[in-house]
Design an enzyme around this catalytic site. Structure first.
Site, short mmCIF file in Angstrom:
data_model
loop_
_atom_site.label_atom_id
_atom_site.label_comp_id
_atom_site.label_asym_id
_atom_site.label_seq_id
_atom_site.Cartn_x
_atom_site.Cartn_y
_atom_site.Cartn_z
N GLY A 77 6.86 12.19 1.62
CA GLY A 77 5.79 11.30 2.01
C GLY A 77 6.30 9.96 2.49
CE1 TYR B 216 -3.31 2.90 0.43
CE2 TYR B 216 -1.97 3.51 2.32
CZ TYR B 216 -2.96 3.81 1.40
OH TYR B 216 -3.58 5.02 1.43
CE LYS C 173 -0.13 15.91 -1.59
NZ LYS C 173 -0.77 14.73 -2.18
CG ASP D 180 4.05 15.56 -3.30
OD1 ASP D 180 3.91 15.45 -4.54
OD2 ASP D 180 3.14 15.28 -2.51
N GLY D 181 7.07 14.40 -4.54
CA GLY D 181 7.27 13.36 -5.54
C GLY D 181 8.72 13.02 -5.76
N GLY D 182 9.23 12.01 -5.06
CA GLY D 182 10.57 11.52 -5.34
C GLY D 182 11.69 12.17 -4.55
CB THR E 282 -6.22 15.86 -2.26
OG1 THR E 282 -5.33 15.89 -1.15
CG2 THR E 282 -5.68 14.92 -3.33
CE1 TYR F 35 -8.15 12.61 -1.72
CE2 TYR F 35 -7.92 11.60 0.45
CZ TYR F 35 -7.45 11.82 -0.84
OH TYR F 35 -6.27 11.24 -1.23
CG HIS G 262 -2.11 11.28 -4.92
ND1 HIS G 262 -3.29 11.96 -4.73
CD2 HIS G 262 -2.04 10.43 -3.88
CE1 HIS G 262 -3.91 11.52 -3.63
NE2 HIS G 262 -3.16 10.59 -3.10
CB SER H 31 -4.34 11.98 5.52
OG SER H 31 -5.30 11.35 4.71
#
Lengths: 372, 372, 372, 372
Positions: free
Chosen positions: C321, C33, C243, C298-300, C167, C141, C267, C115
């Site tokens: 994250g 997950y 986001k 964000d991301g990586g 988001t 959300y 995401h 979250s």
């Protein structure tokens, strides 16, 4: 063939898993025939890689609660921008062969193009369409014997096929080395269902050659030119679709000679190895066609996002080939239906995540080429 | 050596399979000598990769029922746009060595360039040509001993060779580390057939060095310049071909100094490692030559589509090297003949699938460079 | 959970080592997950690769004896240009879940975004912030049930969260195949802490589907558009952060509709596979925003040099994250603290070695894209 | 240490083989210290890859019977355009350490730069130079203790070193994770030969840290700026060389502040991971310097063709680092001598095969960047 609803069986959840699973249901000769490309398979691999080179630029905060995936090609309605590519010898994968494929296509409301090299008859496959008003086209190889060619076309027209799809990238057969090594031929009991009956043509086993290669060399006509499209249009009122265009100038000529649609294709990498990936050929062709006729594409489509990319670059619909065979091998009609529904689900999700509620929303700004 | 017609033997169906099979027939020293490149073999690999970077844009609906693959180079007719590159020591691969190669070339109507470093004599190889009016050229290394050089040239002319092919990329030998490690030398019984007789030259075994390296250092002349081409043309009326050009300015100079053709080549990656792939060097050279003389190319050609790509970029013909040795090792003359016929078949198919019926149809629009 | 100060344990020295180690502490379902991306995980991999494609041009001979890494986002002070991305279900990694994460963030002076899908309550997490005046935002959300949505927002505001982070890239859930295969659901004892209490919502185990997928389909609203931002701003005075923006035009629209910051994000590759790497999307967005609001990404991000690259291209801060989850799994709050301090150390070194003493020194001239 | 002339030993024939062989002679801690780069070692790998991305365009038919590889840097004559980079702790590789290296350099007529972190004294290494009039420079780290720094400089000047090479890319130590893991420290018996004597400085073993990291943090001055170059030039008449420049603007500033040469370097990928490959940084720096001072380069040079490429782009000479340590480990002075002579032979061959008889012939037209 397996019961797809049984809990005991592994249920593929994407097209790649179908490919893996299908190999357990097929002879090595059939796997090789279906999966291989010509030569060093550079084009086969590049068809796929071309899709991975394109990146998506999704649009956010669009109401995507309802999506409409329907379209029409040649004025014929489709539930998805999807057709099943013409593929020979589908009974190699499943006893119901082309009939099972046609049933799945009709149920899902996607198009199907029946191959000249089918192992089920034109009429038997057509009978599936009638109850569903399904979109079926007939794929044609022009044989040296013009009478035979005319007979095929007339039978397709009579049976209710709605377009003639002329394959133009196979004046001779590509160099498929795995078939050559296997001396590929149809196993006992399988026949060229539409040709064997009218002229005793079949794919015989001949040593050191693939039977298909021999067939092409002896029966098909490498002399076909643009002018022959006039003859074809004169013997049949069906709209003409050309499959196998890879250049802007050929695309323009297709318009000029009366084609109603073209399919950008390198024959799944099975003809000229080293040919440009079909997705890489698409932009110049879209520019040349400039909306005058419809443009479809095949080659390497395995994901809903691949369909999104092709449509964003300008195609009206896409064709899938090999994955249908994997579905057929695993589960007959149910397997093909599952393949289609996986792609439909994926396209649905891809459109939702890109801010598209209908196919017209899929514009060129969604894609970007990133050099890696 | 194997009977290629026997059913008991594995019959390669492409040039890569010949390479694999040949390794069973050769000593490790011979395999290393034939297959290796200089240094880290970057150029060796890049020669091949350059062909895969070029994509084809085939033309459809052309009548390709008849194809004409003939051409002429220096006014000399060839059945295919193909010559066999000059390669040393062919008796390492097969007892008939250069004679078997020459027979295969003559039978197929392709050119052959005999190496100064041949293990069969100029006259013996030439005798094969006479009955077939074959195209044979003589490859020359200019030795420090000008008298010896002149003798070689005069013997080649007298024997009927139709061009002098001067290798210009080997003022010294490239750094071939596998040969250095193996202390490469000719095995007993093999000789420099044309040099041993006139001046007792041979490739001796000398510790810690490759015999070939020593030969180059002692015998060949690193002082040769463009002006020496005048001397060469003065002692022999044969047309002069320069092999090993990789820059536009050198190509222009070749025209200026009277060369009748050039061969774009990096010596199969065996001389300067890191040198540009020959296919990557071709475009600027074609532009510089601008049709004034003929341009050939070698380096990495293994497929009919490679020939198509080279011709589309502007070469008049291509040379193949190592694959001939693999054919020779596997089956002597019959193996070389098979190599040539595989390439001929592949070129035939590639032209058919690209809409080309003659070599002049292979134009620049057939190729596209795709950055991956 | 392990005692990070014990000598008996392997102590990771970078974020990649934490990832490896964390896998020993987690169930396969949790690892899948947390670590998986959508579809073929092309975007997941490309997020990382995009950072490696950017090269640094460090500046020398700057006095870097003192470095100041502080900044403020939305006027809220941070010790580092770093926030912890909103991530669901942190109690899967550690019993203290989001509370432990919040403690680590507050101690280090970095931001944390809680979250909607948290397994600890809004109020419990907020209680950690008060003693530290920590920067906490609430990720939202929008549910189909507007009342429920309003309740969440009001609770967050009341609890002291300092921004709403909406988001926007998840109108539906991405196609996460590992979760589908695992039939992902929360294990017994874990709950959607903020939703279960007000509306009995939970992630149930439902056969053949991931529980999360079902939740999204049933509860979340895919109809949210730009106009709904007005409603959101009308019910809550907190600044709004969007986001999931990946296009310049959406970025401009964010400004127009009143967002105070955006987070360039795909995401973590978990929504639309094939979406552009967030770092590759950053330049066009920076240009479109043109300083009007703040831009985060964000991301990586796994290294201090990644933060340097993102800031050099124009981001004001970055989110991390997955690494936080690995830290949490290995050592609870202490693990997260160590993750943050590793990144702080690395950013400190990267700035020192680039000639930057404060974040404003990190200009665009520090980066260069090299095509490989 | 091995007898390189013995037949019983494997004799490396290129620098890569030395690297493999050296690992048998070294402790793992030493191998790690020597071979590792910072962080993920992206820059370490890219330094090498940058050379492979550059292709050579050799010139033919030049008289290359005599080659002259000599040059002068700062007016100091070199037999090759080659210097040995400053490297710490050479006694880790061989008991004779820096003295053996200096002997090999002096014998070959190449330059040597002695590290501040040497394990042999300034004076002992210098004594090797006197009998050969060798080119020796002293590499300087500016310590927080200015008196100590001045003492080092004065000793270097007194001992006859001919330039001061200030390393500018190490205000703090790069993040070398293998050293951190190994808690790198000098083994018993090894000392900072020049620092231990004057101020009892040494690289101690301190838990959880590398000794070198601690040394940098405590002793070296991260506050050094361009203005400090005036102080350095005021205390010593030696020409100043800056090592570690990677940007055009810093290169221009070097000229402005009186440097007589710069070394384009990323410290062998050991400082800022992600920094541009030194070869990729070279073109903009050559353009900025515009001939005003001399430009050297290090990083990834392992072949004669690499030297050729660097000189073609505009460098006057190159430095090699790690290969010297491999030579030292395998055979002490003889090993280093062999390393140098291998590179000399390779450069000789590369120049011969490129049509260059002297270094001035190596022009920019010899290189071409091919995107793969």
């Amino acid at each position: 063939m397996t019961d797809l609803s049984s809990e005991n069986h592994f249920q593929p959840i994407n097209l790649f898993e179908y490919e893996q699973l299908a190999k357990k249901y097929l002879s090595q000769m059939a796997v090789d025939y279906y999966s291989s490309g010509a030569g060093d398979e550079v084009t086969l691999r590049d068809n796929r890689a071309a899709f991975e080179r394109i990146k998506l630029r999704p649009r956010m905060l669009v109401d995507v609660s309802d999506r409409n995936l329907t379209t029409s090609i040649l004025g014929q309605p489709l539930q998805l921008p999807l057709l099943i590519a013409p593929m020979a010898f589908q009974c190699l994968a499943h006893p119901q062969g082309e009939v099972a494929t046609a049933q799945a296509a009709a149920l899902a409301g996607v198009g199907m193009i029946l191959s000249t090299m089918a192992t089920k008859s034109i009429e038997e496959v057509a009978s599936v369409a009638h109850q569903n008003n399904a979109v079926q086209w007939f794929q044609l190889y022009i044989h040296k014997d013009r009478g035979l060619t005319r007979t095929l076309v007339e039978r397709a027209y009579a049976a209710g096929y709605k377009a003639l799809c002329l394959t133009v990238d196979a004046p001779v057969l590509g160099q498929r080395e795995r078939d050559k090594r296997n001396e590929f031929a149809l196993p006992p009991g399988l026949h060229l269902a539409n040709l064997a009956t009218i002229s005793q043509l079949d794919i015989c086993h001949e040593q050191g050659e693939s039977g298909l290669f021999t067939y092409f060399a002896q029966q098909l006509n490498p002399a076909v030119t643009w002018r022959d499209l006039e003859w074809l249009q004169s013997i049949c009122p069906l709209p003409l679709v050309l499959k196998g265009i890879l250049r802007a100038d050929d695309a323009s000529r297709a318009v000029e000679y009366g084609a109603k649609a073209i399919i950008v294709s390198n024959h799944g990498g099975r003809q000229l190895d080293g040919a440009i990936a079909s997705l890489d050929a698409l932009p110049e062709i879209i520019a040349a066609i400039d909306g005058k006729i419809e443009v479809l594409i095949d080659g390497g489509i395995r994901r809903g996002t691949d369909i999104l990319k092709a449509l964003a670059i300008g195609a009206q619909a896409v064709l899938i080939g090999r994955p249908v065979l994997w579905g057929l091998a695993v589960g007959g009609q149910a397997g093909v239906s599952h393949i289609i529904s996986l792609l439909e689900d994926e396209l649905n999700i891809a459109m939702s995540l890109s801010g598209c509620t209908q196919l017209q929303d899929i514009d060129f700004s969604l894609v970007k080429s990133i050099n890696i």
